[in-house]
Design a protein around this motif. Structure first.
Motif, PDB file in Angstrom:
ATOM      1  N   UNK A  96       0.815  -1.230   0.000  1.00 16.71           N
ATOM      2  CA  UNK A  96       0.000   0.000   0.000  1.00 16.71           C
ATOM      3  C   UNK A  96       0.844   1.272   0.000  1.00 16.71           C
ATOM      4  N   UNK A  97       1.922   1.288   0.784  1.00 18.65           N
ATOM      5  CA  UNK A  97       2.761   2.492   0.848  1.00 18.65           C
ATOM      6  C   UNK A  97       3.486   2.730  -0.468  1.00 18.65           C
ATOM      7  N   UNK A  98       3.924   1.658  -1.133  1.00 19.42           N
ATOM      8  CA  UNK A  98       4.573   1.799  -2.445  1.00 19.42           C
ATOM      9  C   UNK A  98       3.579   2.330  -3.478  1.00 19.42           C
ATOM     10  N   UNK A  99       2.348   1.819  -3.422  1.00 20.90           N
ATOM     11  CA  UNK A  99       1.317   2.303  -4.332  1.00 20.90           C
ATOM     12  C   UNK A  99       1.084   3.789  -4.121  1.00 20.90           C
ATOM     13  N   UNK A 100       0.975   4.200  -2.874  1.00 18.63           N
ATOM     14  CA  UNK A 100       0.717   5.604  -2.567  1.00 18.63           C
ATOM     15  C   UNK A 100       1.869   6.491  -3.047  1.00 18.63           C
ATOM     16  N   UNK A 101       3.089   6.022  -2.857  1.00 16.58           N
ATOM     17  CA  UNK A 101       4.255   6.791  -3.313  1.00 16.58           C
ATOM     18  C   UNK A 101       4.244   6.976  -4.821  1.00 16.58           C
ATOM     19  N   UNK A 102       3.910   5.909  -5.546  1.00 21.49           N
ATOM     20  CA  UNK A 102       3.876   5.988  -7.017  1.00 21.49           C
ATOM     21  C   UNK A 102       2.815   6.958  -7.500  1.00 21.49           C
ATOM     22  N   UNK A 103       1.661   6.944  -6.838  1.00 19.31           N
ATOM     23  CA  UNK A 103       0.575   7.847  -7.226  1.00 19.31           C
ATOM     24  C   UNK A 103       1.011   9.296  -7.079  1.00 19.31           C
ATOM     25  N   UNK A 104       1.640   9.627  -5.951  1.00 24.53           N
ATOM     26  CA  UNK A 104       2.014  11.017  -5.719  1.00 24.53           C
ATOM     27  C   UNK A 104       3.207  11.436  -6.567  1.00 24.53           C
ATOM     28  N   UNK A 105       4.089  10.481  -6.900  1.00 26.48           N
ATOM     29  CA  UNK A 105       5.179  10.780  -7.851  1.00 26.48           C
ATOM     30  C   UNK A 105       4.588  11.141  -9.203  1.00 26.48           C
ATOM     31  N   UNK A 106       3.567  10.381  -9.620  1.00 31.28           N
ATOM     32  CA  UNK A 106       2.906  10.625 -10.906  1.00 31.28           C
ATOM     33  C   UNK A 106       2.229  11.989 -10.906  1.00 31.28           C
ATOM     34  N   UNK A 107       1.565  12.337  -9.797  1.00 29.83           N
ATOM     35  CA  UNK A 107       0.891  13.633  -9.706  1.00 29.83           C
ATOM     36  C   UNK A 107       1.911  14.777  -9.793  1.00 29.83           C
TER      37      UNK A 107
END
Length: 283
Positions: free
Chosen positions: A269-280
């Motif tokens: 979950x934390x890796x997913x969240x990091x990727x989302x915010x990197x993309x944003x």
């Protein structure tokens, strides 16, 4: 009853091309059916794929071919941010059953079960879907035939339903399945006992488990977990903590939530969240 949607072709054309780039709450994305075959290209983002009895989720956009009279929901359901899609709706007669179209004819037969194409196929055809919406009618028709021919030659796809839909199944099966989906959508943050859902379906527990697995291709537990994890993705993109998201999505154990998340998404979950915010941030 599932509503029949009436589709009118574009002016000077024999089929319809729709382009949406809107916030997902603009439309209801209702479950419906129509005689026209439908080709849906979602350019990016997360949402729900509901075709026939099949329910799953996409994360990087989607490309799905839906056969005539096969009920389905709009693909903007559960989408994050703006939802961008292009939809092509055409009658079966648009493609003649002649030798030159044999591969396309075979593809349209598969469409009666629903066909979802891979991310790689989607990347190959994105420019075609970008272009078709602005072409004149004749060129638009040629572009559609070209898209169908390219899809017919691809082998990287998933058949969404194991059996072909019959109109006589609509009322009985779909009312029951929709009732199950609505119950899960309303109660996923709480404990859900399979027995309660079996009672809701007017089936014994063993009969319900067999019915659900046969019609959706997964156990009810896996379906519920996948639904909860996809809801968790939405909460994580809003910046909520992993522990709070686990609780909001019906998981009483943080470790079980993390294991289940990784099972369905292949990352924590934390890796997913990091990727989302990197993309944003890149945008």
């Amino acid at each position: 009853m599932i509503p029949l949607e009436k589709i009118l072709p574009d002016p000077e054309s024999s089929f319809k091309v729709l382009y949406h780039h809107v916030m997902p709450d603009v439309f209801l994305w209702n479950y419906h059916y129509h005689p026209e075959i439908e080709l849906v290209f979602v350019f990016d983002g997360i949402g729900r794929r509901h075709v026939g009895n099949h329910v799953s989720y996409y994360e990087n956009g989607d490309l799905v071919l839906i056969g005539s009279n096969l009920p389905h929901s709009g693909f903007g359901y559960g989408a994050l941010g703006k939802h961008e899609e292009l939809v092509i709706q055409f009658k079966r007669e648009l493609v003649q059953e002649i030798a030159e179209f044999e591969a396309v004819t075979q593809l349209l037969r598969k469409a009666q079960y629903g066909v979802s194409f891979s991310d790689e196929v989607k990347k190959k055809l994105e420019s075609d879907f970008r272009e078709i919406k602005s072409l004149p009618p004749f060129e638009k028709y040629l572009c559609l035939l070209s898209i169908l021919k390219k899809l017919a030659l691809e082998a990287d796809y998933q058949i969404l339903n194991s059996t072909q839909y019959q109109k006589s199944d609509f009322a009985k099966d779909q009312n029951r399945i929709l009732k199950i989906f609505q119950y899960v959508e309303k109660n996923y943050s709480n404990d859900i006992a399979t027995q309660d859902v079996a009672d809701l379906s007017s089936l014994t527990l063993p009969a319900f488990c067999n019915y659900f697995k046969k019609n959706l291709g997964v156990s009810f537990t896996d379906f519920l977990n996948e639904y909860r994890i996809n809801q968790a993705c939405i909460h994580l993109t809003e910046g909520q903590s992993v522990s709070n998201v686990a609780f909001l999505c019906g998981f009483n154990s943080l470790s079980y939530f993390s294991r289940t998340f990784k099972y369905f998404k292949n990352i924590s979950p934390s890796e997913f969240q990091s990727k989302v915010f990197e993309k944003k941030e890149r945008k």
